[in-house]
Scaffold this motif. Structure first.
Motif, PDB file in Angstrom:
ATOM      1  N   GLY A  65     -85.671  86.372  74.009  1.00  0.00           N
ATOM      2  CA  GLY A  65     -86.384  87.543  74.517  1.00  0.00           C
ATOM      3  C   GLY A  65     -85.590  88.382  75.499  1.00  0.00           C
ATOM      4  N   GLU A  66     -84.319  88.087  75.651  1.00  0.00           N
ATOM      5  CA  GLU A  66     -83.468  88.865  76.553  1.00  0.00           C
ATOM      6  C   GLU A  66     -83.149  90.207  75.917  1.00  0.00           C
ATOM      7  OE1 GLU A  66     -80.203  86.933  79.524  1.00  0.00           O
ATOM      8  OE2 GLU A  66     -79.783  86.782  77.391  1.00  0.00           O
ATOM      9  N   VAL A  67     -82.991  91.254  76.744  1.00  0.00           N
ATOM     10  CA  VAL A  67     -82.603  92.576  76.252  1.00  0.00           C
ATOM     11  C   VAL A  67     -81.377  93.067  77.015  1.00  0.00           C
ATOM     12  CG1 VAL A  67     -84.909  93.256  75.462  1.00  0.00           C
ATOM     13  CG2 VAL A  67     -84.223  93.741  77.823  1.00  0.00           C
ATOM     14  N   ALA A  68     -80.551  93.858  76.338  1.00  0.00           N
ATOM     15  CA  ALA A  68     -79.402  94.503  76.968  1.00  0.00           C
ATOM     16  C   ALA A  68     -79.860  95.878  77.441  1.00  0.00           C
ATOM     17  CB  ALA A  68     -78.253  94.628  75.980  1.00  0.00           C
ATOM     18  N   ILE A  69     -79.597  96.178  78.701  1.00  0.00           N
ATOM     19  CA  ILE A  69     -80.067  97.429  79.308  1.00  0.00           C
ATOM     20  C   ILE A  69     -78.893  98.264  79.784  1.00  0.00           C
ATOM     21  CG2 ILE A  69     -81.362  98.417  81.244  1.00  0.00           C
ATOM     22  CD1 ILE A  69     -83.204  96.029  81.123  1.00  0.00           C
ATOM     23  N   ASP A  70     -78.917  99.545  79.417  1.00  0.00           N
ATOM     24  CA  ASP A  70     -77.996 100.523  80.002  1.00  0.00           C
ATOM     25  C   ASP A  70     -78.694 101.043  81.252  1.00  0.00           C
ATOM     26  OD1 ASP A  70     -76.001 100.398  77.983  1.00  0.00           O
ATOM     27  OD2 ASP A  70     -77.262 101.631  76.687  1.00  0.00           O
ATOM     28  N   VAL A  71     -78.153 100.692  82.409  1.00  0.00           N
ATOM     29  CA  VAL A  71     -78.787 101.026  83.687  1.00  0.00           C
ATOM     30  C   VAL A  71     -78.399 102.436  84.106  1.00  0.00           C
ATOM     31  CG1 VAL A  71     -78.960 100.375  86.127  1.00  0.00           C
ATOM     32  CG2 VAL A  71     -78.779  98.609  84.373  1.00  0.00           C
ATOM     33  N   VAL A  72     -79.376 103.230  84.554  1.00  0.00           N
ATOM     34  CA  VAL A  72     -79.115 104.571  85.061  1.00  0.00           C
ATOM     35  C   VAL A  72     -79.653 104.721  86.487  1.00  0.00           C
ATOM     36  CG1 VAL A  72     -78.986 105.663  82.799  1.00  0.00           C
ATOM     37  CG2 VAL A  72     -81.186 105.537  83.976  1.00  0.00           C
ATOM     38  N   SER A  73     -79.743 103.610  87.192  1.00  0.00           N
ATOM     39  CA  SER A  73     -80.219 103.598  88.573  1.00  0.00           C
ATOM     40  C   SER A  73     -79.083 103.174  89.477  1.00  0.00           C
ATOM     41  CB  SER A  73     -81.382 102.607  88.720  1.00  0.00           C
ATOM     42  OG  SER A  73     -81.723 102.428  90.071  1.00  0.00           O
ATOM     43  N   LEU A  76     -78.154  92.104  81.114  1.00  0.00           N
ATOM     44  CA  LEU A  76     -79.024  91.338  80.232  1.00  0.00           C
ATOM     45  C   LEU A  76     -80.211  90.918  81.073  1.00  0.00           C
ATOM     46  CD1 LEU A  76     -76.476  89.127  78.250  1.00  0.00           C
ATOM     47  CD2 LEU A  76     -77.518  91.312  77.592  1.00  0.00           C
ATOM     48  N   VAL A  77     -81.398  91.281  80.619  1.00  0.00           N
ATOM     49  CA  VAL A  77     -82.609  91.069  81.410  1.00  0.00           C
ATOM     50  C   VAL A  77     -83.660  90.361  80.580  1.00  0.00           C
ATOM     51  CG1 VAL A  77     -84.466  92.240  82.686  1.00  0.00           C
ATOM     52  CG2 VAL A  77     -82.133  93.123  82.804  1.00  0.00           C
ATOM     53  N   ARG A  78     -84.350  89.434  81.221  1.00  0.00           N
ATOM     54  CA  ARG A  78     -85.540  88.813  80.635  1.00  0.00           C
ATOM     55  C   ARG A  78     -86.738  89.312  81.409  1.00  0.00           C
ATOM     56  NH1 ARG A  78     -85.914  83.175  78.173  1.00  0.00           N
ATOM     57  NH2 ARG A  78     -87.892  84.203  77.972  1.00  0.00           N
ATOM     58  N   PHE A  79     -87.798  89.612  80.683  1.00  0.00           N
ATOM     59  CA  PHE A  79     -89.055  90.034  81.288  1.00  0.00           C
ATOM     60  C   PHE A  79     -90.114  88.969  81.005  1.00  0.00           C
ATOM     61  CE2 PHE A  79     -86.992  94.180  80.322  1.00  0.00           C
ATOM     62  CZ  PHE A  79     -86.950  94.696  81.616  1.00  0.00           C
ATOM     63  N   ASP A  80     -90.982  88.729  81.980  1.00  0.00           N
ATOM     64  CA  ASP A  80     -92.078  87.770  81.796  1.00  0.00           C
ATOM     65  C   ASP A  80     -92.905  88.100  80.557  1.00  0.00           C
ATOM     66  OD1 ASP A  80     -91.383  86.415  84.137  1.00  0.00           O
ATOM     67  OD2 ASP A  80     -92.843  87.502  85.368  1.00  0.00           O
ATOM     68  N   GLU A  81     -93.079  89.367  80.270  1.00  0.00           N
ATOM     69  CA  GLU A  81     -93.965  89.830  79.198  1.00  0.00           C
ATOM     70  C   GLU A  81     -93.301  89.852  77.821  1.00  0.00           C
ATOM     71  OE1 GLU A  81     -94.994  91.421  83.172  1.00  0.00           O
ATOM     72  OE2 GLU A  81     -93.159  91.456  81.988  1.00  0.00           O
ATOM     73  N   VAL A  82     -92.020  89.461  77.736  1.00  0.00           N
ATOM     74  CA  VAL A  82     -91.278  89.501  76.476  1.00  0.00           C
ATOM     75  C   VAL A  82     -90.833  88.079  76.145  1.00  0.00           C
ATOM     76  CG1 VAL A  82     -89.319  90.542  75.256  1.00  0.00           C
ATOM     77  CG2 VAL A  82     -90.524  91.851  77.028  1.00  0.00           C
ATOM     78  N   PRO A  83     -91.628  87.361  75.344  1.00  0.00           N
ATOM     79  CA  PRO A  83     -91.383  85.933  75.150  1.00  0.00           C
ATOM     80  C   PRO A  83     -90.289  85.558  74.147  1.00  0.00           C
ATOM     81  CG  PRO A  83     -93.339  86.585  73.937  1.00  0.00           C
ATOM     82  CD  PRO A  83     -92.880  87.792  74.715  1.00  0.00           C
ATOM     83  N   ASP A  84     -89.938  86.483  73.216  1.00  0.00           N
ATOM     84  CA  ASP A  84     -89.001  86.090  72.169  1.00  0.00           C
ATOM     85  C   ASP A  84     -88.251  87.309  71.620  1.00  0.00           C
ATOM     86  OD1 ASP A  84     -90.805  87.424  70.455  1.00  0.00           O
ATOM     87  OD2 ASP A  84     -91.841  85.559  69.971  1.00  0.00           O
ATOM     88  N   ARG A  85     -87.348  87.047  70.690  1.00  0.00           N
ATOM     89  CA  ARG A  85     -86.528  88.115  70.128  1.00  0.00           C
ATOM     90  C   ARG A  85     -87.367  89.178  69.428  1.00  0.00           C
ATOM     91  NH1 ARG A  85     -81.125  89.007  69.064  1.00  0.00           N
ATOM     92  NH2 ARG A  85     -80.794  90.597  67.472  1.00  0.00           N
ATOM     93  N   LEU A 113     -88.729  96.601  71.675  1.00  0.00           N
ATOM     94  CA  LEU A 113     -88.428  97.468  72.820  1.00  0.00           C
ATOM     95  C   LEU A 113     -87.124  98.245  72.653  1.00  0.00           C
ATOM     96  CD1 LEU A 113     -89.429  95.058  75.731  1.00  0.00           C
ATOM     97  CD2 LEU A 113     -90.650  97.103  74.967  1.00  0.00           C
ATOM     98  N   ARG A 114     -86.392  98.023  71.578  1.00  0.00           N
ATOM     99  CA  ARG A 114     -85.106  98.708  71.360  1.00  0.00           C
ATOM    100  C   ARG A 114     -85.292 100.225  71.535  1.00  0.00           C
ATOM    101  NH1 ARG A 114     -80.259  97.999  68.096  1.00  0.00           N
ATOM    102  NH2 ARG A 114     -81.028  95.958  67.476  1.00  0.00           N
ATOM    103  N   GLY A 115     -84.439 100.826  72.358  1.00  0.00           N
ATOM    104  CA  GLY A 115     -84.480 102.271  72.577  1.00  0.00           C
ATOM    105  C   GLY A 115     -85.478 102.720  73.637  1.00  0.00           C
ATOM    106  N   ALA A 116     -86.270 101.808  74.175  1.00  0.00           N
ATOM    107  CA  ALA A 116     -87.287 102.181  75.163  1.00  0.00           C
ATOM    108  C   ALA A 116     -86.651 102.605  76.485  1.00  0.00           C
ATOM    109  CB  ALA A 116     -88.243 101.016  75.407  1.00  0.00           C
ATOM    110  N   GLU A 117     -87.221 103.637  77.077  1.00  0.00           N
ATOM    111  CA  GLU A 117     -86.815 104.039  78.426  1.00  0.00           C
ATOM    112  C   GLU A 117     -87.606 103.201  79.416  1.00  0.00           C
ATOM    113  OE1 GLU A 117     -87.555 108.267  78.546  1.00  0.00           O
ATOM    114  OE2 GLU A 117     -85.496 108.665  77.902  1.00  0.00           O
TER     115      GLU A 117
END
Length: 165
Positions: free
Chosen positions: A19-27, A59-68, A74-78
């Motif tokens: 459930g991990e996602v790769a994030i492009d950070v803009v902060s 690479l971020v894991r969210f409590d609300e995202v349990p699996d791949r 969420l791909r492409g989500a802002e």
């Protein structure tokens, strides 16, 4: 008009099967994706349970995202935060993109060059996209070119190199 939310990242892809996602950070806030931090995908709150740097992304894991499968959705989500949670910028030469969109752009003599339509982030310097005539001009947001930014009068004065406009 101030936006209700500010974009702090974009989900590039799912990573692994947990459930991990790769994030492009803009902060610029280093703790934006710290454990326990909360961001939003649309109206959906996401709470960071783990994060780590990986090949220029987080690479971020969210409590609300349990699996791949959930991560793939969420791909492409802002990822956003409420605007009132953004910290004030310390540097007088730092601006949130939403503050600049719509500003009139002139040169040092006052000659109109166009209107700032958006800000594109890049590794070296942000690129300010100026609508000029029938096209767009990409202006590097560097102090050699940007003479002044006046938030009250909503104007930007540039010293563009020859041939830019």
């Amino acid at each position: 008009m101030e936006p209700e939310r500010l974009i702090v990242g974009r989900i590039a892809k799912a990573h692994g099967i947990q459930g991990e996602v790769a994030i492009d950070v803009v902060s610029d806030a280093p703790d934006r994706f710290a454990v326990g931090a909360r961001v939003f995908s649309g109206d959906r709150p996401l709470t960071v349970s783990a994060s780590r740097a990986h090949q220029g992304r987080l690479l971020v894991r969210f409590d609300e995202v349990p699996d791949r499968t959930a991560a793939e959705s969420l791909r492409g989500a802002e990822l956003t935060i409420p605007a009132d949670e953004a910290r004030a910028l310390d540097d007088e030469w730092s601006f949130y993109p939403h503050q600049l969109v719509g500003f009139a752009v002139t040169d040092e003599t006052g000659t109109p060059l166009g209107t700032l339509t958006r800000v594109d982030e890049s590794p070296g310097a942000d690129l300010w996209v100026v609508g000029a005539g029938d096209g767009e001009v990409l202006v590097p947001a560097v102090r050699d070119i940007v003479v002044s930014v006046d938030l009250e009068t909503r104007t930007i004065v540039l010293r563009p190199p020859d041939g830019l406009f």
